[in-house]
Design an enzyme around this catalytic site. Structure first.
Site, PDB file in Angstrom:
ATOM      1  CD  GLU A  10      59.224  14.039  16.170  1.00  0.00           C
ATOM      2  OE1 GLU A  10      59.992  13.678  16.857  1.00  0.00           O
ATOM      3  OE2 GLU A  10      57.819  14.004  16.272  1.00  0.00           O
ATOM      4  CG  HIS A  60      58.219   9.900  18.387  1.00  0.00           C
ATOM      5  ND1 HIS A  60      57.899  11.098  18.186  1.00  0.00           N
ATOM      6  CD2 HIS A  60      57.655   9.023  17.762  1.00  0.00           C
ATOM      7  CE1 HIS A  60      57.164  10.985  16.741  1.00  0.00           C
ATOM      8  NE2 HIS A  60      57.071   9.776  16.667  1.00  0.00           N
ATOM      9  CG  HIS A 103      61.312  18.261  16.729  1.00  0.00           C
ATOM     10  ND1 HIS A 103      60.259  19.095  17.032  1.00  0.00           N
ATOM     11  CD2 HIS A 103      60.909  17.050  17.382  1.00  0.00           C
ATOM     12  CE1 HIS A 103      59.684  18.656  17.910  1.00  0.00           C
ATOM     13  NE2 HIS A 103      59.909  17.491  18.552  1.00  0.00           N
ATOM     14  CG  HIS A 115      55.871  19.178  16.456  1.00  0.00           C
ATOM     15  ND1 HIS A 115      56.996  18.227  15.907  1.00  0.00           N
ATOM     16  CD2 HIS A 115      56.009  18.440  17.777  1.00  0.00           C
ATOM     17  CE1 HIS A 115      57.387  17.076  16.805  1.00  0.00           C
ATOM     18  NE2 HIS A 115      56.467  17.252  17.903  1.00  0.00           N
ATOM     19  CD  GLU A 134      58.659  18.504  21.220  1.00  0.00           C
ATOM     20  OE1 GLU A 134      59.752  17.489  21.230  1.00  0.00           O
ATOM     21  OE2 GLU A 134      57.764  18.620  20.626  1.00  0.00           O
TER      22      GLU A 134
HETATM   23 ZN   LIG Z   1      58.570  13.422  18.608  1.00  0.00          ZN
END
Ligand SMILES: [Zn+2]
Length: 274
Positions: A10, A60, A103, A115, A134
């Site tokens: 992302e 990802h 991200h 997210h 994350e």
């Molecule tokens: Zn991702």
């Protein structure tokens, strides 16, 4: 100096839309190419900074995005899922970690694809009461193995989130998000040059960095998106229901807590009625 590159998608240069992020998306082939080239820039920089070994972990979604046929010849690739350490698989054999294409966490304004783990299931992740995304979760996992995170790439919101937790990490800001699915992007040449320079500097200076020490024992709270998800998650042994959408659990260390977290997310996202 052994370098692990955890590569998400992302926060990759030029990526602004789900069509570039999903294997079923119309622009996924371009997204994969863009991701591979940002990773190659980081590999090049890491080697310039003194890396003797570079391992790239595709982090990802299906974790089979990076094009090995286009990957820098000096790098190895961990491809596919599921892996015991998820996005930081390989960290147990590394000296320093770089997070490429990361991200900001769920709910961050002006952040491409904000997210945490799953936008469908997770509204907030708190470790010992501290909300994090994350980058934070994975930095703690790296810290468990004594590995510092020296550099990240992504948008300006990822930079702000990273700086709050990892003040000494370098950040390559390759785009300025103007919305969840909109960003002002550097040219690919400029973005890759920036990633390469930051990676080189980060690896060269990694010896002076301290890992982010994870709490031990490690308590995690997960705010799910619906009560139905919490109904399922509270059946996992060790999980305590704290509210309509909030569950809590604890691990002896961050790796054990991470495994409980993954189990909770997997169970919460099921669509079975029993
Ligand atoms: Zn991702």
């Amino acid at each position: 100096m052994r370098v692990l590159i955890s590569a998400d998608m992302e926060g990759i240069s030029g990526v602004v839309h789900p069509a570039q992020l999903s294997p079923t998306g119309a622009d996924y082939a371009r997204g994969r190419m863009l991701q591979t080239e940002d990773v190659n820039a980081a590999v090049e920089g890491a080697l310039e900074g003194g890396a003797t070994e570079v391992v790239v972990n595709d982090s990802h979604w299906v974790q089979r995005n990076i094009l090995i046929e286009k990957l820098h010849p000096r790098a190895r690739l961990i491809s596919g899922s599921t892996k015991p350490l998820g996005m930081v698989q390989g960290v147990e054999e590394a000296d320093v970690a770089l997070f490429i294409g990361y991200h900001a966490k769920y709910g961050t304004p002006y952040a491409v694809a904000d997210h945490t783990w799953s936008a469908d299931c997770l509204a907030d992740l708190r470790i010992e009461g501290r909300s994090m995304g994350e980058a934070g979760l994975n930095a703690y996992l790296c810290g468990h193995f004594g590995v510092p995170v020296a550099m990240l790439s992504g948008d300006q919101s990822l930079e702000a989130e990273a700086k709050a937790l990892l003040p000494h990490a370098l950040v390559a800001v390759v785009k300025r998000a103007r919305g969840r699915w909109a960003a002002d992007c550097l040219s690919l040449e400029e973005a890759r040059k920036l990633i390469r320079e930051r990676a080189s500097e980060a690896v060269a200076g990694a010896g002076s960095l301290s890992p982010l020490a994870p709490p031990s024992p490690c308590q995690i709270e997960v705010e799910l998106v619906t009560t139905e998800m919490a109904d399922r998650a509270e059946a996992v042994p060790g999980v305590v229901r704290e509210g309509g959408r909030l569950v809590r659990f604890e691990g002896a260390d961050v790796v054990e807590a991470f495994n409980a977290f993954r189990t909770v997310m997997n169970v919460a996202s099921l669509h079975t009625p029993f």
